[in-house]
Design a protein around this motif. Structure first.
Motif, PDB file in Angstrom:
ATOM      1  N   ALA A   1      -1.634  -1.905 -13.513  1.00  8.91           N
ATOM      2  CA  ALA A   1      -2.430  -3.072 -13.165  1.00  8.91           C
ATOM      3  C   ALA A   1      -3.753  -2.655 -12.526  1.00  8.91           C
ATOM      4  O   ALA A   1      -3.935  -1.523 -12.086  1.00  8.91           O
ATOM      5  N   ALA A   2      -4.671  -3.613 -12.456  1.00  9.62           N
ATOM      6  CA  ALA A   2      -6.019  -3.354 -11.969  1.00  9.62           C
ATOM      7  C   ALA A   2      -6.083  -3.356 -10.441  1.00  9.62           C
ATOM      8  O   ALA A   2      -5.321  -4.048  -9.759  1.00  9.62           O
ATOM      9  N   ILE A   3      -7.026  -2.568  -9.921  1.00  9.25           N
ATOM     10  CA  ILE A   3      -7.361  -2.554  -8.501  1.00  9.25           C
ATOM     11  C   ILE A   3      -8.684  -3.295  -8.319  1.00  9.25           C
ATOM     12  O   ILE A   3      -9.651  -3.028  -9.035  1.00  9.25           O
ATOM     13  N   PHE A   4      -8.720  -4.240  -7.368  1.00 11.61           N
ATOM     14  CA  PHE A   4      -9.944  -4.948  -7.005  1.00 11.61           C
ATOM     15  C   PHE A   4     -10.321  -4.570  -5.574  1.00 11.61           C
ATOM     16  O   PHE A   4      -9.518  -3.985  -4.852  1.00 11.61           O
ATOM     17  N   ASN A   5     -11.538  -4.941  -5.157  1.00  6.12           N
ATOM     18  CA  ASN A   5     -11.965  -4.625  -3.792  1.00  6.12           C
ATOM     19  C   ASN A   5     -11.501  -5.705  -2.814  1.00  6.12           C
ATOM     20  O   ASN A   5     -10.546  -6.438  -3.080  1.00  6.12           O
ATOM     21  N   ASP A   6     -12.185  -5.818  -1.680  1.00  9.14           N
ATOM     22  CA  ASP A   6     -11.763  -6.716  -0.612  1.00  9.14           C
ATOM     23  C   ASP A   6     -12.465  -8.062  -0.650  1.00  9.14           C
ATOM     24  O   ASP A   6     -12.458  -8.794   0.342  1.00  9.14           O
ATOM     25  N   GLN A   7     -13.072  -8.409  -1.781  1.00 12.78           N
ATOM     26  CA  GLN A   7     -13.796  -9.666  -1.893  1.00 12.78           C
ATOM     27  C   GLN A   7     -13.107 -10.619  -2.860  1.00 12.78           C
ATOM     28  O   GLN A   7     -12.445 -10.203  -3.806  1.00 12.78           O
ATOM     29  N   GLU A   8     -13.300 -11.902  -2.612  1.00 13.09           N
ATOM     30  CA  GLU A   8     -12.754 -12.951  -3.469  1.00 13.09           C
ATOM     31  C   GLU A   8     -13.900 -13.845  -3.888  1.00 13.09           C
ATOM     32  O   GLU A   8     -14.369 -14.681  -3.110  1.00 13.09           O
ATOM     33  N   GLY A   9     -14.409 -13.645  -5.111  1.00 15.06           N
ATOM     34  CA  GLY A   9     -15.556 -14.416  -5.558  1.00 15.06           C
ATOM     35  C   GLY A   9     -16.759 -14.119  -4.686  1.00 15.06           C
ATOM     36  O   GLY A   9     -17.093 -12.973  -4.426  1.00 15.06           O
TER      37      GLY A   9
ATOM     38  N   GLY B   1      -5.491 -14.852 -11.941  1.00 14.15           N
ATOM     39  CA  GLY B   1      -6.036 -16.187 -11.962  1.00 14.15           C
ATOM     40  C   GLY B   1      -7.290 -16.451 -12.766  1.00 14.15           C
ATOM     41  O   GLY B   1      -8.362 -16.522 -12.189  1.00 14.15           O
ATOM     42  N   PRO B   2      -7.222 -16.683 -14.050  1.00 15.23           N
ATOM     43  CA  PRO B   2      -6.112 -16.452 -14.971  1.00 15.23           C
ATOM     44  C   PRO B   2      -6.254 -15.161 -15.764  1.00 15.23           C
ATOM     45  O   PRO B   2      -5.546 -14.944 -16.729  1.00 15.23           O
ATOM     46  N   GLY B   3      -7.193 -14.286 -15.409  1.00 11.28           N
ATOM     47  CA  GLY B   3      -7.406 -13.039 -16.148  1.00 11.28           C
ATOM     48  C   GLY B   3      -6.427 -11.960 -15.768  1.00 11.28           C
ATOM     49  O   GLY B   3      -5.223 -12.125 -15.856  1.00 11.28           O
ATOM     50  N   VAL B   4      -6.930 -10.814 -15.330  1.00 13.10           N
ATOM     51  CA  VAL B   4      -6.050  -9.689 -15.054  1.00 13.10           C
ATOM     52  C   VAL B   4      -5.264  -9.885 -13.762  1.00 13.10           C
ATOM     53  O   VAL B   4      -5.767 -10.428 -12.784  1.00 13.10           O
ATOM     54  N   TYR B   5      -4.037  -9.439 -13.777  1.00  4.33           N
ATOM     55  CA  TYR B   5      -3.257  -9.309 -12.552  1.00  4.33           C
ATOM     56  C   TYR B   5      -3.833  -8.112 -11.801  1.00  4.33           C
ATOM     57  O   TYR B   5      -4.023  -7.034 -12.372  1.00  4.33           O
ATOM     58  N   HIS B   6      -4.131  -8.277 -10.502  1.00  2.23           N
ATOM     59  CA  HIS B   6      -4.843  -7.215  -9.797  1.00  2.23           C
ATOM     60  C   HIS B   6      -4.508  -7.209  -8.312  1.00  2.23           C
ATOM     61  O   HIS B   6      -4.217  -8.240  -7.713  1.00  2.23           O
ATOM     62  N   TYR B   7      -4.599  -6.016  -7.728  1.00  4.15           N
ATOM     63  CA  TYR B   7      -4.305  -5.804  -6.314  1.00  4.15           C
ATOM     64  C   TYR B   7      -5.568  -5.897  -5.459  1.00  4.15           C
ATOM     65  O   TYR B   7      -6.605  -5.327  -5.810  1.00  4.15           O
ATOM     66  N   HIS B   8      -5.447  -6.572  -4.327  1.00  2.48           N
ATOM     67  CA  HIS B   8      -6.457  -6.537  -3.271  1.00  2.48           C
ATOM     68  C   HIS B   8      -5.943  -5.752  -2.060  1.00  2.48           C
ATOM     69  O   HIS B   8      -6.722  -5.150  -1.329  1.00  2.48           O
ATOM     70  N   LEU B   9      -4.637  -5.827  -1.838  1.00  2.37           N
ATOM     71  CA  LEU B   9      -4.019  -5.228  -0.657  1.00  2.37           C
ATOM     72  C   LEU B   9      -3.092  -4.079  -1.060  1.00  2.37           C
ATOM     73  O   LEU B   9      -2.815  -3.880  -2.246  1.00  2.37           O
TER      74      LEU B   9
ATOM     75  N   ILE C   1      -3.085  -4.933   4.336  1.00  3.46           N
ATOM     76  CA  ILE C   1      -3.921  -3.751   4.428  1.00  3.46           C
ATOM     77  C   ILE C   1      -4.769  -3.675   3.164  1.00  3.46           C
ATOM     78  O   ILE C   1      -4.242  -3.555   2.058  1.00  3.46           O
ATOM     79  N   VAL C   2      -6.097  -3.775   3.302  1.00  2.00           N
ATOM     80  CA  VAL C   2      -6.992  -3.751   2.145  1.00  2.00           C
ATOM     81  C   VAL C   2      -6.847  -2.436   1.393  1.00  2.00           C
ATOM     82  O   VAL C   2      -6.796  -1.356   1.988  1.00  2.00           O
ATOM     83  N   LEU C   3      -6.804  -2.534   0.073  1.00  2.00           N
ATOM     84  CA  LEU C   3      -6.569  -1.364  -0.767  1.00  2.00           C
ATOM     85  C   LEU C   3      -7.780  -0.428  -0.800  1.00  2.00           C
ATOM     86  O   LEU C   3      -7.666   0.766  -0.536  1.00  2.00           O
ATOM     87  N   PHE C   4      -8.945  -0.962  -1.133  1.00  3.36           N
ATOM     88  CA  PHE C   4     -10.164  -0.151  -1.160  1.00  3.36           C
ATOM     89  C   PHE C   4     -11.381  -1.067  -1.127  1.00  3.36           C
ATOM     90  O   PHE C   4     -11.505  -1.966  -1.954  1.00  3.36           O
ATOM     91  N   ALA C   5     -12.258  -0.823  -0.168  1.00  2.00           N
ATOM     92  CA  ALA C   5     -13.470  -1.623  -0.042  1.00  2.00           C
ATOM     93  C   ALA C   5     -14.715  -0.869  -0.494  1.00  2.00           C
ATOM     94  O   ALA C   5     -15.736  -1.478  -0.790  1.00  2.00           O
ATOM     95  N   GLY C   6     -14.640   0.467  -0.545  1.00  2.00           N
ATOM     96  CA  GLY C   6     -15.770   1.270  -0.975  1.00  2.00           C
ATOM     97  C   GLY C   6     -16.628   1.729   0.178  1.00  2.00           C
ATOM     98  O   GLY C   6     -16.261   1.547   1.341  1.00  2.00           O
ATOM     99  N   PRO C   7     -17.749   2.372  -0.123  1.00  2.00           N
ATOM    100  CA  PRO C   7     -18.307   2.591  -1.453  1.00  2.00           C
ATOM    101  C   PRO C   7     -17.647   3.733  -2.197  1.00  2.00           C
ATOM    102  O   PRO C   7     -16.920   4.528  -1.605  1.00  2.00           O
ATOM    103  N   PHE C   8     -17.900   3.805  -3.515  1.00  2.00           N
ATOM    104  CA  PHE C   8     -17.471   4.961  -4.281  1.00  2.00           C
ATOM    105  C   PHE C   8     -18.236   6.206  -3.814  1.00  2.00           C
ATOM    106  O   PHE C   8     -19.415   6.131  -3.502  1.00  2.00           O
TER     107      PHE C   8
END
Length: 265
Positions: free
Chosen positions: A145-153, A172-180, A255-262
């Motif tokens: 599954a996909a990893i997303f950052n700490d933002q929602e929209g 919702g409704p695209g990829v299932y993804h982790y924030h935490l 616990i936020v997964l990754f906020a960055g930066p790269f």
């Protein structure tokens, strides 16, 4: 910037998605400017960490010249969630815990734009500039599954709090993804979480082999040191051990997964 930041979604309908996590998710490809790749490091075999990725969802290939790694995924995780269809063996009802789905009729495997692919350098360029994360996919977890950052929209993650499952993820409704921190993958330990778009691996909150919280992390949660897949040491990320407004979430810890930066550009 090298073309490791190239994210290509495989479905032609992706531009019609209305993902809950982004007001501009229709722009689901990030293509970097072409640069001279003559200094790319050549490797002869895939990193040992790739053996932990869910082979039912993720395909990893080394380029013929040994400078790039191609990663493809179906986007379907190999763990339970309320976001699977109730008929799926991996479905669990998390509503008693307080999880409220983003859209009640949206399921993993029942939408569009779930499969994705991207290319990373076989050896991340840690001498370049840091790059901020953006909305949408910033990496792929070992689950597929996909990893997303700490933002929602356009805002912070609080607005999505009630929809995140046990693994800190939703659809919702695209990829299932982790924030935490995804508890089915890593739960306050040193387990491999996945790989980010800059080619750097992400591990859990604890360091290897000490099992302590690392004290020398940079702004991205990264440092150089041994990992379960490289005893000699390499630069890698950790989930930063900082709680994120847990009372808003269905589960005890956030616990936020990754906020960055790269760092790997």
């Amino acid at each position: 910037m090298k073309n490791i930041f190239k994210l290509i979604f495989l479905t032609i309908t992706v531009f019609s998605l209305n993902l809950a996590c982004s007001s501009d998710d229709e722009s689901s490809s990030s293509v970097a400017d072409d640069v001279d790749d003559t200094d790319d490091v050549v490797v002869t075999e895939l990193h040992a960490a790739f053996a932990e990725f869910n082979s039912d969802a993720v395909t990893v290939m080394l380029s013929d010249d040994g400078t790039d790694i191609y990663i493809e995924t179906t986007g379907f995780p190999n763990h339970t969630s309320i976001y699977w269809h109730p008929d799926n063996e991996l479905y669990i009802d998390e509503s008693p815990q307080g999880v409220v789905k983003t859209t009640q009729d949206t399921y993993i495997g029942g939408g569009t734009g779930e499969a994705s692919s991207f290319t990373v350098d076989a050896s991340p360029d840690l001498d370049g500039a840091t790059v901020a994360t953006e909305l949408n996919t910033i990496g792929i977890a070992v689950s597929g599954a996909a990893i997303f950052n700490d933002q929602e929209g356009a805002g912070d993650l609080d607005q999505a709090a009630g929809s995140l499952d046990y693994n800190g993820a939703h659809k919702g409704p695209g990829v299932y993804h982790y924030h935490l921190e995804p508890k089915s993958i890593t739960n306050d330990d040193d387990a491999l979480v996945g790989i980010l778009l800059d080619g750097v691996f992400l591990y859990g909150r604890r360091d290897y082999p000490s099992n302590e919280y690392p004290s020398d992390l940079d702004a991205s949660g990264g440092h150089f040191g041994p990992t379960p897949h490289n005893e000699d040491g390499e630069y890698h990320y950790h989930i930063i051990n900082e709680e994120y407004n847990a009372p808003l979430y269905a589960y005890d810890e956030a616990i936020v997964l990754f906020a960055g930066p790269f760092q790997g550009y």
